[in-house]
Design a protein around this motif. Structure first.
Motif, short mmCIF file in Angstrom:
data_model
loop_
_atom_site.label_atom_id
_atom_site.label_comp_id
_atom_site.label_asym_id
_atom_site.label_seq_id
_atom_site.Cartn_x
_atom_site.Cartn_y
_atom_site.Cartn_z
N UNK A 4 0.84 -1.02 0.02
CA UNK A 4 0.06 -0.03 0.04
C UNK A 4 0.89 1.30 -0.18
N UNK A 5 2.11 1.20 0.53
CA UNK A 5 3.02 2.26 0.54
C UNK A 5 3.30 2.60 -0.92
N UNK A 12 -0.49 8.25 -6.32
CA UNK A 12 -1.01 9.63 -5.94
C UNK A 12 0.03 10.79 -5.77
N UNK A 13 1.27 10.37 -5.39
CA UNK A 13 2.49 11.33 -5.05
C UNK A 13 3.41 11.43 -6.31
N UNK A 14 3.66 10.32 -6.89
CA UNK A 14 4.67 10.39 -8.04
C UNK A 14 4.52 11.80 -8.83
N UNK A 15 5.64 12.15 -9.27
CA UNK A 15 5.89 13.57 -10.00
C UNK A 15 5.37 13.30 -11.57
N UNK A 16 5.04 12.04 -11.87
CA UNK A 16 4.45 11.60 -13.05
C UNK A 16 2.69 11.88 -12.99
N UNK A 60 12.17 4.37 -1.33
CA UNK A 60 10.69 3.99 -1.70
C UNK A 60 10.16 5.50 -2.42
N UNK A 61 10.49 6.49 -1.95
CA UNK A 61 10.30 7.84 -2.47
C UNK A 61 11.28 7.85 -3.81
N UNK A 62 12.32 7.59 -3.97
CA UNK A 62 12.90 7.55 -5.12
C UNK A 62 12.40 6.63 -6.22
N UNK A 63 12.26 5.20 -5.71
CA UNK A 63 11.76 4.46 -6.67
C UNK A 63 10.21 4.68 -7.19
N UNK A 64 9.60 5.56 -6.67
CA UNK A 64 8.44 5.77 -7.02
C UNK A 64 8.18 7.30 -7.76
N UNK A 65 9.31 7.77 -7.92
CA UNK A 65 9.49 9.25 -8.63
C UNK A 65 8.76 10.20 -7.76
N UNK A 66 8.83 10.34 -6.51
CA UNK A 66 8.14 11.26 -5.60
C UNK A 66 9.05 12.49 -5.46
N UNK A 67 10.17 12.00 -4.69
CA UNK A 67 11.30 13.24 -4.56
C UNK A 67 12.52 12.41 -4.11
N UNK A 68 13.73 13.05 -4.16
CA UNK A 68 14.93 12.36 -3.60
C UNK A 68 15.57 13.14 -2.50
N UNK A 69 16.01 12.23 -1.62
CA UNK A 69 16.52 12.91 -0.24
C UNK A 69 17.81 12.43 -0.28
#
Length: 90
Positions: A4-5, A12-16, A60-69
């Motif tokens: 679900x994450x 919902x949150x992907x930059x795409x 997880x954020x990087x893999x889903x194209x949300x944001x890179x930390x």
């Protein structure tokens, strides 16, 4: 592991997706308020991922194209404030 994450990050949150964070969270709130099974799954997976020291929010954020930390601490704090606090603490 926490399906679900990945689902909410990718859908919902992907930059795409092209939505702002506010728009994405609003859409997700509407979706989970009308689907108890989805809400329970998201709550369980988010809680599990937050408690799991071995889970990498940065990846997880990087893999889903949300944001890179730059580091895991920032990513974990962002996850808590963006997801858990916005969806379940409000």
């Amino acid at each position: 592991m926490y399906d679900y994450v990945d689902y909410i990050l990718a859908n919902y949150l992907s930059a795409k997706m092209g939505d702002s964070e506010k728009e994405a969270i609003s859409a997700l709130r509407a979706h989970i308020s009308s689907n108890a099974e989805l809400a329970e799954g998201i709550r369980n997976d988010l809680g599990g991922a937050m408690a799991d020291e071995g889970y990498s929010w940065k990846e997880a954020f990087s893999r889903n194209d949300v944001v890179d930390f730059d580091d895991e601490i920032q990513a974990r704090a962002y996850a808590r404030s963006l997801l858990w606090d916005q969806l379940f603490v409000v």
